[in-house]
Design an enzyme around this catalytic site. Sequence first.
Site, PDB file in Angstrom:
ATOM      1  CB  SER A  53      37.661  37.294  45.021  1.00 30.22           C
ATOM      2  OG  SER A  53      37.231  38.159  44.017  1.00 30.22           O
ATOM      3  CE  LYS A 108      36.125  40.714  45.510  1.00 26.94           C
ATOM      4  NZ  LYS A 108      35.330  40.161  44.409  1.00 26.94           N
ATOM      5  CE1 TYR A 113      37.677  44.267  44.668  1.00 26.71           C
ATOM      6  CE2 TYR A 113      38.090  44.780  42.369  1.00 26.71           C
ATOM      7  CZ  TYR A 113      37.586  43.932  43.331  1.00 26.71           C
ATOM      8  OH  TYR A 113      37.002  42.746  42.958  1.00 26.71           O
ATOM      9  CE1 TYR A 126      33.011  35.943  44.347  1.00 22.98           C
ATOM     10  CE2 TYR A 126      33.837  33.997  43.225  1.00 22.98           C
ATOM     11  CZ  TYR A 126      34.060  35.188  43.877  1.00 22.98           C
ATOM     12  OH  TYR A 126      35.334  35.617  44.059  1.00 22.98           O
ATOM     13  CB  VAL A 149      39.371  34.885  39.043  1.00 23.96           C
ATOM     14  CG1 VAL A 149      37.864  34.913  39.072  1.00 23.96           C
ATOM     15  CG2 VAL A 149      39.972  36.272  39.171  1.00 23.96           C
TER      16      VAL A 149
HETATM   17  N1  GLN Z   1      40.027  41.232  40.778  1.00 28.29           N
HETATM   18  C1  GLN Z   1      38.962  40.404  40.302  1.00 28.29           C
HETATM   19  C2  GLN Z   1      37.823  41.256  39.769  1.00 28.29           C
HETATM   20  O1  GLN Z   1      37.568  42.269  40.330  1.00 28.29           O
HETATM   21  C3  GLN Z   1      38.521  39.528  41.423  1.00 28.29           C
HETATM   22  C4  GLN Z   1      37.418  38.617  41.029  1.00 28.29           C
HETATM   23  C5  GLN Z   1      37.504  37.269  41.678  1.00 28.29           C
HETATM   24  O2  GLN Z   1      38.538  36.809  42.114  1.00 28.29           O
HETATM   25  N2  GLN Z   1      36.383  36.598  41.653  1.00 28.29           N
HETATM   26  O3  GLN Z   1      37.193  40.950  38.790  1.00 28.29           O
END
Ligand code: GLN
Length: 303
Positions: free
Chosen positions: A63, A66, A188, A239, A257
Site C-alpha cells: 500500500s 498508494k 492494482y 488506516y 502490509v
Molecule cells: N495489496 C494489498 C491489498 O490490497 C495492500 C494492502 C496494504 O498494504 N495495506 O490488500
Amino acid sequence: MDYQAVLDEVATRVAPEIGRGQVARYIPALASVELGRFGMAIADADGSVYGVGDWEVPFSVQSISKAFSLALVLAQDGETLWRRVGREPSGNPFNSLVQLEYENGIPRNPFINAGALVVTDRLQSLTGDASTTMLDFLRAESGNPELAFDAAVAASETEHGDRNAALAHFMASYGNLDNPVPTLLEHYFWQCSIEMSCRDLALAAGFLARHGVSSDGSRLLTRSEAKRINAVMLTCGTYDAAGDFAYRVGLPGKSGVGGGIVAVVPGRCALCVWSPGLDARGNSVAGVSALDHFTTLTGWSVF
Ligand code: GLN
C-alpha cells in the site's frame, strides 16, 4: 543533523521490537518473508541517502504505492479526483466494505483499498497503463532502473483477491469506476507487487519532502498539492491507526502490509523503515516504533 548517528541510535533502541507482530498471511507469497528483518533509510531533500540494517534489501511495497498513485493522478488531473474519493480517515480496516454502501460508492480516502482502486482507475484512464507508469516513475525518482514487479506476489494476490474484487464491483455498481474491474484489479495488484528497498523508497518519496519537486529538479506537484498529499498521509496513511501514528510519530506516513512505512519531514527529508512483523491494523510494529524514536531523537515531528 548527523543522520547516520540518528539511524544507528534508532536501530539500537528498536532492537527489542524487531520480530514482534505477524507477517501478512492473507497474501500467501508475503508469508515467507523473514520476520526478523529491519532496515531504515533517510534521504535528505538534497538527495543524499543514509541507511542502517537491511536498508538495501527489496521488499513488497504494497500500500505504500498508494501515495505514489495519488501523486501521479493529482499531478495530471488536479482537484477533480476528489469528486470520486473523500479525504477523511475511515476508522475502519484498510480492506473494509462497510462504509461504501452508506456513502454511495465513494470511498472515504485514497489510502484505504477502495479509495486506492479509484485512484488507480483514474491513472489507468489517464495513461492507458497505470502499473507501468508507476514503475517508470519509481525507477526515475529512486534512481534505480532495476526496480521490478514481483510476478509471484501479484499472482498470489490475484488468486486471493476476492475482497478487492468485491470492493471494485461494488463501486462499479455506483458508476465510480471507468475501467473494467479485471483490468483495474490487474494494475492494482501489479502496482502493489513492486519490490523496493528502504533506500529506493526514501529517495522516491523525496518529492514530498521537497514540496513537490522531483529528483531531476522539475516540478511534479504544486507546493499546495504536495502539502495536501502529506496531510492525507498524516490523517489516513496508516488506516484506523492514523490517530495513534500521529500521536506517536507526528509525521505524514504511508504503510504497506509488506512491512514498510514511508514518512516525510516536509522541507527536510523522506524516510523509509521496513520490518515485516505487523500489528493487528496492518502496520509494522518495529517500523512505527523506529519512527517514534526518530522523531523523539530529532524533534522533527510536524507538531
Ligand atoms: N495489496 C494489498 C491489498 O490490497 C495492500 C494492502 C496494504 O498494504 N495495506 O490488500
